[in-house]
Write an enzyme that holds these catalytic residues in place. Sequence first.
Site, PDB file in Angstrom:
ATOM      1  CB  SER A   1       3.991   1.271   3.002  1.00 50.44           C
ATOM      2  OG  SER A   1       3.099   1.842   3.486  1.00 50.44           O
ATOM      3  CG  ASN A   2       2.088   2.034   8.187  1.00 53.45           C
ATOM      4  OD1 ASN A   2       0.901   2.379   8.532  1.00 53.45           O
ATOM      5  ND2 ASN A   2       3.267   2.919   7.785  1.00 53.45           N
ATOM      6  CG  HIS A   3      -2.541  -2.481   6.856  1.00 51.85           C
ATOM      7  ND1 HIS A   3      -3.192  -3.039   5.628  1.00 51.85           N
ATOM      8  CD2 HIS A   3      -1.425  -3.936   7.357  1.00 51.85           C
ATOM      9  CE1 HIS A   3      -2.792  -4.118   5.344  1.00 51.85           C
ATOM     10  NE2 HIS A   3      -1.662  -4.676   6.877  1.00 51.85           N
TER      11      HIS A   3
ATOM     12  CB  ALA B   1       1.519   4.680  10.898  1.00 51.66           C
TER      13      ALA B   1
END
Lengths: 231, 231
Positions: free
Chosen positions: A38-40, A105
Amino acid sequence: DLVTLSSDFFVEKHLAGQHWLITAGPTREAIDPVRYISNHSSGKMGYAIAHAALRAGAKVTLISGPVTITPPVGCHIINVESAAEMHQQALEHVKEATTFVACAAVADYRVANVAQEKIKKSNDAMQLDLIKNHDIVADIAQLADKPFIVGFAAETQNVEQYARGKLMRKNLDLIAANDVAKAGQGFNSDDNALTLFSAVDKTEIPLASKHIVAKKLVSLINEHYQQRYRT
Amino acid sequence: DLVTLSSDFFVEKHLAGQHWLITAGPTREAIDPVRYISNHSSGKMGYAIAHAALRAGAKVTLISGPVTITPPVGCHIINVESAAEMHQQALEHVKEATTFVACAAVADYRVANVAQEKIKKSNDAMQLDLIKNHDIVADIAQLADKPFIVGFAAETQNVEQYARGKLMRKNLDLIAANDVAKAGQGFNSDDNALTLFSAVDKTEIPLASKHIVAKKLVSLINEHYQQRYRT
């Protein structure tokens, strides 16, 4: 007084009749039943845009990856996990949209072979094979009956160069770029600063709370939209 | 009445004088400044154990990966992101612990070469090279002055076999196993069901809220602890 009130009212509802489709948050790409990539992204920026568009009188459909914030009252929320799910929902709901804001994102890659059972660690090293996901905003920009399209570029370096490249390559109307490497703005922050690029100009939205930045961004998007379709 | 009250009081404080070190939540292993590998652990089980141990009179140090829940009042909370940070904090704080409960879902692997700038997608496929992280609970079980150690095994198949293997191989005192593939329990749930294995026996804790399961688990851990050290 009445002048202020009616002027507020006029500003508030400048999106009446428009239908905004907004994506927000990260996606999660499964590795196995328990692990993922995943991402922030917190989803705060996309949710703030949804809120500002609703306040300005638009209908809003919000397709959201997994986040921990509450969607604004009055929007149609669609929760997804993976980029593939977000792609499918976006293509389905874009038909009724006048404006598409791709704020999520989205993972560029997914895991090639998702394991059906939890992978047991055994070796000292392992390799994860990744394959490219469909590009949601680029695919929507290819549609014959496409809406007005706003992309996002979250970069850690060469922000203007990457943003302008993405705008042209993906055939977007606008792109909102931010430098997520700068302290106090971007993914993990309540604040943000954006630069909005069209093919011919750029406008800075200075560092402020994501709600204030969202309100300014929504107004700017609408100005470009009106320029495009109403003249 | 007074009998009930004093009996409650006795049950409540059965961990007086003990210091529990508990890990909880997932870890995040950076791919680049915006992307990471993680897992579906919510931290709820570890936080519920911390709460139950505090209520039973223990001092509690809670080392937590990124979660969205509030730590129980009265515990010493240490927030970490990566497995390496959790490993370092656990080895530092284990010195004062009588009991170590390794409830966190620690990433087995980290990315070999973390990119300093956001990776630009270009190819249709890419590979992520992963290398093994230090094993926190196994490293603590190697210490000369080790505490009483409780591991966790979250499995999607062959639960008892994997749990017993982990108990023996890592030299743990107890292991609490659950089947995260079963609906209504495990990572994304408010409920859980556990099986607690020692080298010689096993005890089922049936499906219930994580707070009820935590209270039973804390009592069982203490029974094994008292058997080990007080006889």
